[in-house]
Design a protein around this motif. Structure first.
Motif, PDB file in Angstrom:
ATOM      1  N   ALA A  40       0.931  -1.132   0.049  1.00  0.00           N
ATOM      2  CA  ALA A  40       0.208   0.009  -0.049  1.00  0.00           C
ATOM      3  C   ALA A  40       0.969   1.177   0.014  1.00  0.00           C
ATOM      4  N   TYR A  41       1.295   1.653  -1.274  1.00  0.00           N
ATOM      5  CA  TYR A  41       2.403   2.797  -1.100  1.00  0.00           C
ATOM      6  C   TYR A  41       1.788   3.857  -0.620  1.00  0.00           C
ATOM      7  N   ARG A  42       0.585   4.479  -0.869  1.00  0.00           N
ATOM      8  CA  ARG A  42       0.177   5.706  -0.311  1.00  0.00           C
ATOM      9  C   ARG A  42       0.035   5.733   0.995  1.00  0.00           C
ATOM     10  N   LYS A  43      -0.203   4.587   1.662  1.00  0.00           N
ATOM     11  CA  LYS A  43      -0.015   4.539   2.958  1.00  0.00           C
ATOM     12  C   LYS A  43       1.309   4.382   3.690  1.00  0.00           C
ATOM     13  N   VAL A  44       2.244   3.881   3.178  1.00  0.00           N
ATOM     14  CA  VAL A  44       3.610   3.488   3.649  1.00  0.00           C
ATOM     15  C   VAL A  44       4.531   4.501   3.116  1.00  0.00           C
ATOM     16  N   PHE A  45       4.553   5.107   1.937  1.00  0.00           N
ATOM     17  CA  PHE A  45       5.601   5.717   1.609  1.00  0.00           C
ATOM     18  C   PHE A  45       5.857   7.102   2.247  1.00  0.00           C
ATOM     19  N   PRO A  46       4.885   7.840   2.538  1.00  0.00           N
ATOM     20  CA  PRO A  46       5.063   9.009   3.269  1.00  0.00           C
ATOM     21  C   PRO A  46       5.767   8.809   4.635  1.00  0.00           C
ATOM     22  N   TYR A  47       5.355   7.664   5.248  1.00  0.00           N
ATOM     23  CA  TYR A  47       6.259   7.385   6.597  1.00  0.00           C
ATOM     24  C   TYR A  47       7.603   6.961   6.057  1.00  0.00           C
ATOM     25  N   ASP A  48       7.790   6.248   5.364  1.00  0.00           N
ATOM     26  CA  ASP A  48       9.183   5.950   5.149  1.00  0.00           C
ATOM     27  C   ASP A  48      10.072   7.132   4.373  1.00  0.00           C
ATOM     28  N   LEU A  49       9.352   7.795   3.744  1.00  0.00           N
ATOM     29  CA  LEU A  49       9.933   9.084   3.042  1.00  0.00           C
ATOM     30  C   LEU A  49      10.727   9.856   4.588  1.00  0.00           C
ATOM     31  N   THR A  50       9.714  10.133   5.293  1.00  0.00           N
ATOM     32  CA  THR A  50      10.165  10.919   6.594  1.00  0.00           C
ATOM     33  C   THR A  50      11.288  10.104   7.131  1.00  0.00           C
ATOM     34  N   VAL A  51      11.442   8.824   7.362  1.00  0.00           N
ATOM     35  CA  VAL A  51      12.398   7.969   8.041  1.00  0.00           C
ATOM     36  C   VAL A  51      13.636   8.221   6.908  1.00  0.00           C
ATOM     37  N   PHE A  52      13.576   8.359   5.736  1.00  0.00           N
ATOM     38  CA  PHE A  52      14.618   8.777   4.864  1.00  0.00           C
ATOM     39  C   PHE A  52      15.275   9.791   5.323  1.00  0.00           C
ATOM     40  N   LEU A  53      14.511  10.968   5.357  1.00  0.00           N
ATOM     41  CA  LEU A  53      14.991  12.173   5.479  1.00  0.00           C
ATOM     42  C   LEU A  53      15.650  12.403   6.765  1.00  0.00           C
ATOM     43  N   VAL A  54      15.159  11.614   7.875  1.00  0.00           N
ATOM     44  CA  VAL A  54      15.746  11.653   9.138  1.00  0.00           C
ATOM     45  C   VAL A  54      16.940  10.958   9.158  1.00  0.00           C
ATOM     46  N   TYR A  55      16.990   9.995   8.370  1.00  0.00           N
ATOM     47  CA  TYR A  55      18.504   9.241   8.099  1.00  0.00           C
ATOM     48  C   TYR A  55      19.372  10.047   7.674  1.00  0.00           C
ATOM     49  N   GLN A  56      18.890  10.732   6.484  1.00  0.00           N
ATOM     50  CA  GLN A  56      19.757  11.553   5.636  1.00  0.00           C
ATOM     51  C   GLN A  56      20.406  12.739   6.468  1.00  0.00           C
ATOM     52  N   PHE A  57      19.682  13.421   7.021  1.00  0.00           N
ATOM     53  CA  PHE A  57      20.056  14.689   7.586  1.00  0.00           C
ATOM     54  C   PHE A  57      20.399  14.489   9.413  1.00  0.00           C
ATOM     55  N   VAL A  58      20.039  13.373   9.801  1.00  0.00           N
ATOM     56  CA  VAL A  58      20.514  13.147  10.972  1.00  0.00           C
ATOM     57  C   VAL A  58      21.343  11.793  11.627  1.00  0.00           C
ATOM     58  N   VAL A  59      20.574  10.685  11.238  1.00  0.00           N
ATOM     59  CA  VAL A  59      21.418   9.628  11.640  1.00  0.00           C
ATOM     60  C   VAL A  59      22.816   9.369  10.715  1.00  0.00           C
ATOM     61  N   PHE A  60      22.679   9.617   9.647  1.00  0.00           N
ATOM     62  CA  PHE A  60      24.098   9.416   8.777  1.00  0.00           C
ATOM     63  C   PHE A  60      25.238  10.449   9.215  1.00  0.00           C
ATOM     64  N   PRO A  61      24.829  11.739   9.080  1.00  0.00           N
ATOM     65  CA  PRO A  61      25.875  12.643   9.600  1.00  0.00           C
ATOM     66  C   PRO A  61      26.255  12.455  11.189  1.00  0.00           C
ATOM     67  N   VAL A  62      25.370  12.165  12.010  1.00  0.00           N
ATOM     68  CA  VAL A  62      25.791  11.896  13.508  1.00  0.00           C
ATOM     69  C   VAL A  62      26.370  10.814  13.640  1.00  0.00           C
ATOM     70  N   ALA A  63      26.289   9.613  12.996  1.00  0.00           N
ATOM     71  CA  ALA A  63      27.106   8.230  12.893  1.00  0.00           C
ATOM     72  C   ALA A  63      28.394   8.745  12.209  1.00  0.00           C
ATOM     73  N   ASN A  64      28.475   9.461  11.283  1.00  0.00           N
ATOM     74  CA  ASN A  64      29.950   9.837  10.693  1.00  0.00           C
ATOM     75  C   ASN A  64      30.528  10.732  11.625  1.00  0.00           C
ATOM     76  N   GLN A  65      30.188  11.485  12.477  1.00  0.00           N
ATOM     77  CA  GLN A  65      30.754  12.486  13.256  1.00  0.00           C
ATOM     78  C   GLN A  65      31.264  11.404  14.297  1.00  0.00           C
ATOM     79  N   ILE A  66      30.612  10.387  14.818  1.00  0.00           N
ATOM     80  CA  ILE A  66      31.178   9.450  16.026  1.00  0.00           C
ATOM     81  C   ILE A  66      32.164   8.587  15.409  1.00  0.00           C
ATOM     82  N   ASN A  67      32.055   8.455  13.893  1.00  0.00           N
ATOM     83  CA  ASN A  67      33.087   7.653  13.628  1.00  0.00           C
ATOM     84  C   ASN A  67      34.588   8.301  13.313  1.00  0.00           C
ATOM     85  N   GLU A  68      34.403   9.419  13.450  1.00  0.00           N
ATOM     86  CA  GLU A  68      35.736  10.372  13.214  1.00  0.00           C
ATOM     87  C   GLU A  68      36.494   9.917  14.645  1.00  0.00           C
TER      88      GLU A  68
END
Length: 258
Positions: free
Chosen positions: A47-75
């Protein structure tokens, strides 16, 4: 037409790079292209119309929060060995092959560790979707991303001052690899699974059956599952797969990994 010529020109490529548009445009291409393929040859209803908005939000959180913070910790927490000149002077294609093998072996063992009780909480969110399609695999906690980054940082030593485009190529490859593992398509090419992970191969790993919790852990090369006895043959699965973690956990706890 002039605008078409401009799209294929060096100036356009430079415009993309100067404005950091490569990965946003790549994501747009993934949304359109991969979703179209899934709709054309779906393995299961989604059900793309139901799940895609949520997963898009998760992707944006990953892109702008999770990945940058993890990279900083990996430094602060990483290991990158100094390799001998005999390796660093090998042709680039061989060093890329070494990078893929070493990073993927490390990823296998990190993944396997995250399925043990002590680390399961930081990985649980990744397995929480009760459906499977290309964007469902984006759920990643910061601790998980920190650990998964480690083998890739270690293996990056094989590349040693790679061409300027290598970062873009690796980023694109990792994106498509994650999409490919989770993509919701009918797959019948069994021979390919002797070498690399396919969608139906990895979907078994996301099964909510206890028999599959530690099955098919490989991310790219299936040899690790065969070698370390975590392989489950997709042809042996006779019942339809269902997905999820089989429990209700507050979203904040899942996303934080506690």
């Amino acid at each position: 037409m002039e605008w078409i010529e401009w799209l294929f020109s060096r100036e356009f490529r430079q415009f993309i790079l100067d404005n950091n548009l490569f990965f946003p445009l790549l994501f747009l291409a993934r949304v359109v292209g991969i979703t179209a393929i899934e709709i054309w040859r779906p393995a299961r209803p989604v059900a793309y119309r139901k799940v895609f908005p949520y997963d898009l939000t998760v992707f944006l959180v990953y892109q702008f929060v999770v990945f940058p913070v993890a990279n900083q910790i990996n430094e602060w927490v990483y290991l990158r060995p100094h390799l001998p000149d005999a390796i660093l002077t090998l042709p680039l294609v061989l060093r890329v092959a070494c990078y893929l093998v070493v990073a993927d072996l490390g990823h296998y063992w990190i993944h396997r560790l995250m399925h043990h009780k002590a680390l399961w909480r930081i990985h649980k969110w990744h397995h929480s979707p009760t459906y499977m399609y290309w964007l469902a695999g984006v759920r990643t906690t910061i601790p998980q991303q920190v650990l998964v980054n480690l083998p890739y940082i270690f293996a990056y030593s094989f590349l040693d001052l790679p061409p300027w485009w290598m970062y873009l190529a690796i980023g694109a490859f990792n994106s498509f690899q994650n999409d490919w593992m989770h993509v919701n398509v009918t797959w019948r090419s069994n021979w390919l699974e002797w070498f690399v992970v396919t969608p139906r191969y990895h979907h078994i790993h996301h099964s909510d059956s206890p028999l599959h919790y530690k099955a098919n852990l490989a991310a790219l090369f299936t040899v690790w599952d065969r070698l370390f006895r975590t392989y489950v043959d997709p042809d042996s699965i006779t019942e339809p797969l269902t997905f999820g973690i089989g429990e209700e956990v507050p979203l904040v706890r899942l996303a934080v990994g506690v």
